[in-house]
Design a protein around this motif. Structure first.
Motif, mmCIF file in Angstrom:
data_model
loop_
_atom_site.group_PDB
_atom_site.id
_atom_site.type_symbol
_atom_site.label_atom_id
_atom_site.label_comp_id
_atom_site.label_asym_id
_atom_site.label_seq_id
_atom_site.Cartn_x
_atom_site.Cartn_y
_atom_site.Cartn_z
ATOM 1 N N UNK A 1 20.299 7.704 10.403
ATOM 2 C CA UNK A 1 20.875 7.726 9.063
ATOM 3 C C UNK A 1 20.465 8.982 8.303
ATOM 4 N N UNK A 2 19.190 9.366 8.368
ATOM 5 C CA UNK A 2 18.743 10.577 7.673
ATOM 6 C C UNK A 2 19.440 11.811 8.234
ATOM 7 N N UNK A 3 19.634 11.842 9.550
ATOM 8 C CA UNK A 3 20.348 12.958 10.172
ATOM 9 C C UNK A 3 21.803 12.988 9.720
ATOM 10 N N UNK A 4 22.411 11.816 9.615
ATOM 11 C CA UNK A 4 23.803 11.744 9.165
ATOM 12 C C UNK A 4 23.942 12.260 7.732
ATOM 13 N N UNK A 5 22.868 12.117 6.953
ATOM 14 C CA UNK A 5 22.880 12.619 5.582
ATOM 15 C C UNK A 5 22.511 14.094 5.500
ATOM 16 N N UNK B 1 18.505 1.666 2.893
ATOM 17 C CA UNK B 1 17.583 1.633 1.756
ATOM 18 C C UNK B 1 16.638 2.835 1.813
ATOM 19 N N UNK B 2 16.140 3.139 3.008
ATOM 20 C CA UNK B 2 15.276 4.313 3.180
ATOM 21 C C UNK B 2 16.029 5.580 2.780
ATOM 22 N N UNK B 3 17.289 5.687 3.194
ATOM 23 C CA UNK B 3 18.085 6.872 2.865
ATOM 24 C C UNK B 3 18.256 7.029 1.355
ATOM 25 N N UNK B 4 18.440 5.921 0.665
ATOM 26 C CA UNK B 4 18.545 5.975 -0.797
ATOM 27 C C UNK B 4 17.256 6.510 -1.414
ATOM 28 N N UNK B 5 16.125 5.975 -0.975
ATOM 29 C CA UNK B 5 14.845 6.424 -1.519
ATOM 30 C C UNK B 5 14.567 7.885 -1.177
ATOM 31 N N UNK C 1 23.748 14.822 1.729
ATOM 32 C CA UNK C 1 22.885 14.827 0.548
ATOM 33 C C UNK C 1 21.476 15.298 0.873
ATOM 34 N N UNK C 2 21.143 15.351 2.160
ATOM 35 C CA UNK C 2 19.815 15.800 2.573
ATOM 36 C C UNK C 2 19.861 17.137 3.308
ATOM 37 N N UNK C 3 20.943 17.838 3.206
ATOM 38 C CA UNK C 3 21.067 19.128 3.878
ATOM 39 C C UNK C 3 19.967 20.077 3.435
ATOM 40 N N UNK C 4 19.357 20.749 4.399
ATOM 41 C CA UNK C 4 18.276 21.680 4.113
ATOM 42 C C UNK C 4 16.908 21.041 4.098
ATOM 43 N N UNK C 5 16.842 19.742 4.289
ATOM 44 C CA UNK C 5 15.559 19.046 4.277
ATOM 45 C C UNK C 5 15.162 18.630 5.688
#
Length: 250
Positions: A25-29, A225-229, A3-7
């Motif tokens: 977690x952000x990397x996994x997303x 929670x951070x990943x959701x935000x 969901x965060x690909x390209x960011x």
């Protein structure tokens, strides 16, 4: 999930504890993650390696916060490996302080320099790098709203200041579609809480009893929670203080 690909994300203090959990977690997303460290280069590189081992993308940048020019130095290091930012997580911080009758001015100044001044100027000097529609997430603490540990007064004060920064910054950056939120953990099982949790025979049990859910938190509890935000699903939440204490304040 991608969901965060390209960011691109920057997580300060991303080599250990809650910061590492957030970075992974952000990397996994799908985000490319800059893993910042102050002094523990080995831990940051270990986090980068762990991210890459699961197919993610990351790089480490080392700058000690709390010193004059720290924010500019951090961005100079970041610019050598990335050309813009979508997600900024101000996680790095000094996680404790001595009681009122023991703390001296040097320690007081240091904890405020790292926990409050550094995030303020990281944002200030990062505004031309932070893309419209981005995210700023500040890691606060449940202690900003409870006197459960008054012996850590100065530390709690820094988190209260960070929450005011979050509230007001959300108004400043709102016109650019950038959301700004505080995430406030309770007791999380990290090396920073090792003495509290493992230093006495009943430390773990006492910490577990504080939470309405009856357990001690883990970094993933905060990272999720951070990943959701950070995702598009969190687009309508800004200027908020998100309680991630596991019900410790209820």
């Amino acid at each position: 999930m991608d969901v965060l690909t390209g960011r691109t994300a920057l997580v300060t203090g991303g080599g250990r504890g809650i910061g590492r959990g957030i970075a992974e977690r952000l990397a996994r997303d799908g985000a490319r993650v800059a893993v910042h460290y102050g002094s523990n280069e080995a831990a940051a590189k270990e986090t980068v390696t762990a991210i890459e081992a699961t197919g993610g993308s990351a790089f480490a940048i080392g700058v000690e916060l709390g010193r004059p020019g720290d924010a500019k130095a951090l961005w100079e290091a970041f610019d050598r490996q990335a050309d813009g930012l979508d997600i900024l997580v101000n996680n790095a911080g000094i996680g404790t302080s001595r009681p009122l009758d023991e703390i001296d001015e040097a320690e007081y100044d240091r904890v405020f320099a790292v926990n409050v001044k550094a995030p303020h100027f990281i944002v200030k000097h990062g505004l031309d790098r932070l893309r419209d529609g981005g995210r700023v997430i500040n890691i606060s603490s449940g202690l900003a709203r409870t006197a459960a540990m008054p012996d850590k007064m100065a530390y709690a004060m820094t988190k209260g200041a960070l929450d005011v920064f979050t509230r007001d910054l959300s108004k400043v950056l709102g016109p650019r579609g950038i959301t700004v939120n505080s995430v406030a953990p309770g007791i999380i099982d990290t090396d920073n809480t090792a003495e509290l949790l493992h230093g006495t025979e009943d430390g773990w049990a006492q910490a577990s009893a504080i939470s309405a859910l009856g357990r001690v938190g883990v970094p993933a509890d905060v990272a999720d929670v951070v990943a959701f935000l950070a995702s598009d699903d969190g687009r309508w939440i800004t200027g908020s203080w998100v309680d991630t204490t596991g019900g410790s304040l209820t």
